[in-house]
Design an enzyme around this catalytic site. Sequence first.
Site, mmCIF file in Angstrom:
data_model
loop_
_atom_site.group_PDB
_atom_site.id
_atom_site.type_symbol
_atom_site.label_atom_id
_atom_site.label_comp_id
_atom_site.label_asym_id
_atom_site.label_seq_id
_atom_site.Cartn_x
_atom_site.Cartn_y
_atom_site.Cartn_z
ATOM 1 N N GLU A 207 0.825 -1.218 0.000
ATOM 2 C CA GLU A 207 0.000 0.000 0.000
ATOM 3 C C GLU A 207 0.854 1.262 0.000
ATOM 4 O O GLU A 207 0.498 2.265 -0.616
ATOM 5 C CB GLU A 207 -0.951 0.006 1.201
ATOM 6 C CG GLU A 207 -2.122 -0.964 1.085
ATOM 7 C CD GLU A 207 -1.757 -2.392 1.455
ATOM 8 O OE1 GLU A 207 -0.604 -2.622 1.880
ATOM 9 O OE2 GLU A 207 -2.621 -3.283 1.315
ATOM 10 N N HIS B 49 -11.089 -5.490 8.887
ATOM 11 C CA HIS B 49 -11.780 -5.329 7.607
ATOM 12 C C HIS B 49 -13.041 -4.494 7.812
ATOM 13 O O HIS B 49 -14.035 -4.683 7.121
ATOM 14 C CB HIS B 49 -12.167 -6.691 7.014
ATOM 15 C CG HIS B 49 -11.014 -7.522 6.573
ATOM 16 N ND1 HIS B 49 -10.168 -8.159 7.434
ATOM 17 C CD2 HIS B 49 -10.551 -7.817 5.323
ATOM 18 C CE1 HIS B 49 -9.245 -8.820 6.758
ATOM 19 N NE2 HIS B 49 -9.442 -8.626 5.480
#
Lengths: 347, 321
Positions: free
Chosen positions: B58, B125
């Site tokens: 990322e 998540h």
Amino acid sequence: MVQSLVEPQSVADISSAPALYVKAYRAMLLARVLDDKFASLWRAGKIHGGVFLGRGQEALSAAIGVALREGDVFAPLIRDLAGRLAFNEPILDGVRTYLGSTLGPMRGRDGNVHRGRPGEGQLAMISHLGAMISVVNGVLFARRMKHITGMVGVATCGDGATSTGSFHEALNQAAVEKLPLVMVVADNQYAYSTPTAQQFACRSLVDRAVGYGIPGYEVDGTDLAACLRVVGDAIVRARAGQGPQLVVAHLLRLCGHGEHDDAYYIDPQLKSSALGVDCLKRAEDFLRQQSWADAGTLAQWRSEAVHQVEDAVATVQREPPPDPFTETWSVLATARLAEGNEVNARS
Amino acid sequence: MSITYLEAIRAAQARALADDPRVFIYGQDVGAFGGAFKATKGLAKEFPGRVLDAPISEDAMAGLAIGAAIEGLRPIIEMQFADFSTVAFNQIVNQAATLFWRTNVPCPITVRLPCGATSGSGPFHSQTMEAIYAHYPGIVVLTPATVEDAYSMLLEAVVIDDPVIFCEHKLLYYHLKAEALPTEALPVGKARIAREGRDLTVVTYSAMVHESLAAAEVLHSDGWEIEVVDLRSVKPLDTDTVMGSVARTGRLLCVGEAWPWGGVTSEVIARVTCEGYDLLDAPPQRLNAKDTPVPYHPNLWAAHRPTARSIVDAARKVLQY
């Protein structure tokens, strides 16, 4: 938009390339003189914040700068004044940024080594240096999307930044995308005060290249001729489409982390070892051995560098500092979306 | 024919790619696979070479986007889950957010964050990240609650010359539907009155707009008329619309799915209290998720986040003050 692919051109025999060597040496010399000036301005209280010198790293840095061309991109480390000057940074940019002139590229908003002109291939580093590598990747990625070939990006960092996750992510990304990235690591034996034994456990940082599936090269960072050859060849290979290249230079930081740091912790044995040789002195000896310059020429070049530096400093010292009343205090490029300051109590 | 929130996000990206050759999409599994949520389904085929898979990096994804933006492109980055954007946090808040201010070179990147809690997803998540990004100067933070806004605000995000954090709520992906894509839209920076009322202003955004509207319906049957303000963008924050609503109702409840410490709900209350103290007939209140990581089990998850029921309870306290 489309540039032609250049012919790979090695500088294998540096004795046949005096012009390149002299160009690099003069960038080293100018950087050393300017760095010394920054240090004295700092001691005189004329510079706010830190001063970070490239002493001992000029040969490696200049070798990068002279191998870069217009259209290339360079993300330097904090000791890369020589490389910046040899690439395309005007001497005034460094002086203006250190002295906070509003006429400089950072306009007093950022200082010292945190400067650049991203639109002209000079990325302006953030302090988290490993984070600059993937930004270089992004420039290269975009150029490829625009079908521009034959250009390279160089990112540099010290041994310390190789321990960051950003370094790993970016090198892996460049390797996966086969980008023309040349990663130059200046292994200068210390990250601030931390010796390399506490920084990494592999034999040499060049061994990391194997893990990324890219070629890696080592070079004696005190030897300008070797740096010109190894860095120059890596840049030629990347430019020719051979993918990312890792260059690890071994040298010693011949100063503190910044001028505030007396570097008492540096091992005296390192200072007296081959790593501790001053690359500028070594380059001068080489110039004389090759009869490319005599004592008079060297003195003349130094005098010209001193004049350049004195002129730049004298110019910038007459320039306006930033003014909080005319500063915009806005951060967005999209002015209509600005908000934030109105929530502060008005006095 | 109807279109879901997720389909609107896909459609907006397809249109952005078609309209502007500078746009490309980069993220994990976004290419031939079409993304973990299928938000880029078919786009790699429709736009060859412009919808590209990234390694699980990322930080480097965001860095690459910044470099491409410096080169004049307009990247859209998909973080597979908002939670993973913490790995890119440094690039976003220190590199992207400061670039224009430092160098005068704009950084038009759009970072899509599939955010918010869904049952069974657990602590990593499920997060909502708007508050932490909004804290930093130099970033625009969008939190669309409707299909129409998901489409129009994503299109606008790509056009904006600054880094945009686009918080798309996963709970809305499949169930929220509209008849058609919008042909006009409020600009970014303008809040929307989602329901008019006279007794209490509920200021909220993203999925909590729908919980708040459900709560307003319950309270309506008791005779209360609740005004629901959908912020749409949390930065910039449309203080004028919020103040206008509080001026009408005299009472304020802020609802957010994020954690209670700091954040959007406290920012709204701070602004209203400081600038509109005289408008208030009752102390303003706020309702957030509980101050723990987002739990996995549905029983715990349902109690962790604000719901229509807990919003009704909180609203009654403000109404009965």
